[in-house]
Design a protein around this motif. Structure first.
Motif, PDB file in Angstrom:
ATOM      1  N   LYS A  38       0.846  -1.195   0.000  1.00 57.35           N
ATOM      2  CA  LYS A  38       0.000   0.000   0.000  1.00 57.35           C
ATOM      3  C   LYS A  38       0.879   1.242   0.000  1.00 57.35           C
ATOM      4  CE  LYS A  38      -3.581   2.222   2.864  1.00 57.35           C
ATOM      5  NZ  LYS A  38      -4.333   2.108   4.146  1.00 57.35           N
ATOM      6  N   LYS A  39       0.556   2.189  -0.859  1.00 62.22           N
ATOM      7  CA  LYS A  39       1.388   3.380  -1.041  1.00 62.22           C
ATOM      8  C   LYS A  39       1.671   4.095   0.274  1.00 62.22           C
ATOM      9  CE  LYS A  39       1.458   7.914  -3.279  1.00 62.22           C
ATOM     10  NZ  LYS A  39       0.701   8.900  -4.077  1.00 62.22           N
ATOM     11  N   ASP A  41       1.424   3.055   3.396  1.00 61.74           N
ATOM     12  CA  ASP A  41       2.235   2.246   4.319  1.00 61.74           C
ATOM     13  C   ASP A  41       3.711   2.360   3.949  1.00 61.74           C
ATOM     14  OD1 ASP A  41       0.100   1.322   5.837  1.00 61.74           O
ATOM     15  OD2 ASP A  41      -0.132  -0.522   4.679  1.00 61.74           O
ATOM     16  N   ILE A  42       3.987   2.293   2.650  1.00 62.31           N
ATOM     17  CA  ILE A  42       5.373   2.402   2.180  1.00 62.31           C
ATOM     18  C   ILE A  42       5.954   3.760   2.550  1.00 62.31           C
ATOM     19  CG2 ILE A  42       6.817   2.533   0.115  1.00 62.31           C
ATOM     20  CD1 ILE A  42       4.898   0.458  -1.164  1.00 62.31           C
ATOM     21  N   GLU A  43       5.203   4.822   2.322  1.00 65.25           N
ATOM     22  CA  GLU A  43       5.682   6.176   2.610  1.00 65.25           C
ATOM     23  C   GLU A  43       6.035   6.350   4.078  1.00 65.25           C
ATOM     24  OE1 GLU A  43       2.959   8.609  -0.701  1.00 65.25           O
ATOM     25  OE2 GLU A  43       2.351   8.488   1.405  1.00 65.25           O
ATOM     26  N   ILE A  44       5.135   5.919   4.942  1.00 67.27           N
ATOM     27  CA  ILE A  44       5.350   6.096   6.385  1.00 67.27           C
ATOM     28  C   ILE A  44       6.536   5.265   6.857  1.00 67.27           C
ATOM     29  CG2 ILE A  44       4.340   5.708   8.665  1.00 67.27           C
ATOM     30  CD1 ILE A  44       1.571   6.269   7.288  1.00 67.27           C
ATOM     31  N   GLU A  77      -3.059   2.929   8.638  1.00 66.58           N
ATOM     32  CA  GLU A  77      -4.281   2.781   9.423  1.00 66.58           C
ATOM     33  C   GLU A  77      -4.070   3.314  10.839  1.00 66.58           C
ATOM     34  OE1 GLU A  77      -7.335  -0.739  10.990  1.00 66.58           O
ATOM     35  OE2 GLU A  77      -5.745  -1.211   9.559  1.00 66.58           O
ATOM     36  N   PHE A  78      -2.924   3.006  11.417  1.00 66.02           N
ATOM     37  CA  PHE A  78      -2.633   3.494  12.764  1.00 66.02           C
ATOM     38  C   PHE A  78      -2.586   5.016  12.783  1.00 66.02           C
ATOM     39  CE2 PHE A  78      -0.072   4.826  16.324  1.00 66.02           C
ATOM     40  CZ  PHE A  78      -0.465   3.978  17.354  1.00 66.02           C
ATOM     41  N   VAL A  79      -1.897   5.606  11.813  1.00 68.65           N
ATOM     42  CA  VAL A  79      -1.774   7.061  11.740  1.00 68.65           C
ATOM     43  C   VAL A  79      -3.136   7.728  11.665  1.00 68.65           C
ATOM     44  CG1 VAL A  79      -1.132   8.921  10.149  1.00 68.65           C
ATOM     45  CG2 VAL A  79       0.572   7.225  10.834  1.00 68.65           C
ATOM     46  N   MET A 187       7.087   5.599  -6.741  1.00 73.34           N
ATOM     47  CA  MET A 187       5.633   5.785  -6.615  1.00 73.34           C
ATOM     48  C   MET A 187       5.197   7.223  -6.874  1.00 73.34           C
ATOM     49  SD  MET A 187       4.733   3.615  -3.180  1.00 73.34           S
ATOM     50  CE  MET A 187       5.396   4.947  -2.176  1.00 73.34           C
ATOM     51  N   TRP A 188       6.113   8.160  -6.683  1.00 79.26           N
ATOM     52  CA  TRP A 188       5.746   9.568  -6.795  1.00 79.26           C
ATOM     53  C   TRP A 188       5.998  10.049  -8.215  1.00 79.26           C
ATOM     54  CZ3 TRP A 188       7.869  12.254  -1.723  1.00 79.26           C
ATOM     55  CH2 TRP A 188       7.164  11.741  -0.620  1.00 79.26           C
TER      56      TRP A 188
END
Length: 255
Positions: A38-39, A41-44, A77-79, A187-188
């Motif tokens: 998931k985009k 999730d990867i970023e964080i 999801e946590f964020v 991704m960006w």
């Protein structure tokens, strides 16, 4: 080491081919975000891992994995759903000087950005069609806001004060470069790889000086700018691919 421009490009292109491949991932901090598809999730995961990236790489990876586990391996999801009481789960967490208070502030900042800016990428996009020096300034202001404690602010490099921003430049390499080699995520799509700056650490700076790509002796933003300009002459469209070559030569070959 005295090489012609052509010889230097051929040499570094060869080293890029050697190190820019999936086998590089396992022992690198980029392995932490590579757990996810998931985009967001990867970023964080990537920004935390890049922020932790000083010291020994096994320790960096362990800290990144531990933090993701504390967020049930669902960081986005946590964020988005966390409450202040949920942040107590980070009590005692520390990676060197990055501690539980810093984790909490980062999570609040991520939530604010996703809720108010739509994406993390938007906070980095230069607003005047300039390069990523401006983008790094923009991100720092948006991510830290007006109330970040000094201890947390020091973990986001300030290029306006001549910081080299190695970790942020590495994070941007991960997010932006898309060469289909399996390491960087690419991704960006709204930031061109041509605008990126080279992450500068002890390995890459030492090799760059030996190769004549860098003359400045301090590892600061002026050095980053000097090195990146030299790399852009070798590949104007994707200069930061040479980070693989410079780092690999220094860290693995002791060049």
């Amino acid at each position: 080491m005295k090489l012609t421009t052509r010889e230097l490009k051929e040499f570094l292109d060869e080293k890029c081919e050697l190190y820019n491949k999936p086998g590089f991932i396992k022992s690198d901090p980029i392995s932490v975000p590579h757990q996810y598809s998931k985009k967001e999730d990867i970023e964080i995961a990537a920004l935390f891992s890049a922020t932790f990236a000083w010291g020994q790489r096994p320790s960096i990876i362990r800290s990144g994995l531990k933090l993701m586990q504390l967020m049930d391996n669902a960081p986005h999801e946590f964020v988005l759903q966390h409450k202040e009481s949920d942040l107590k789960i980070f009590k005692g967490f520390a990676h060197r000087t990055f501690q539980e208070a810093d984790v909490a502030y980062f999570i609040r900042s991520f939530q604010h950005i996703y809720n108010n800016h739509g994406s993390l990428e938007k906070t980095f996009i230069p607003t005047k069609g300039e390069d990523m020096h401006e983008g790094l300034i923009r991100f720092r202001k948006l991510f830290l806001g007006k109330y970040a404690p000094g201890r947390t602010a020091k973990h986001i490099a300030d290029v306006e004060k001549n910081a080299s921003a190695k970790r942020l430049n590495m994070f941007l390499r991960w997010m932006v470069r898309n060469d289909k080699r399996g390491v960087d995520f690419g991704m960006w799509k709204n930031i061109s790889p041509a605008l990126l700056y080279c992450p500068l650490d002890l390995h890459s700076s030492r090799v760059a000086r030996k190769l004549g790509l860098l003359k400045r002796t301090q590892n600061d933003w002026k050095a980053v700018d000097e090195l990146t300009k030299a790399l852009r002459k070798l590949d104007p469209k994707d200069p930061i691919k040479y980070d693989f070559a410079l780092y690999g030569l220094g860290a693995f070959e002791k060049f």
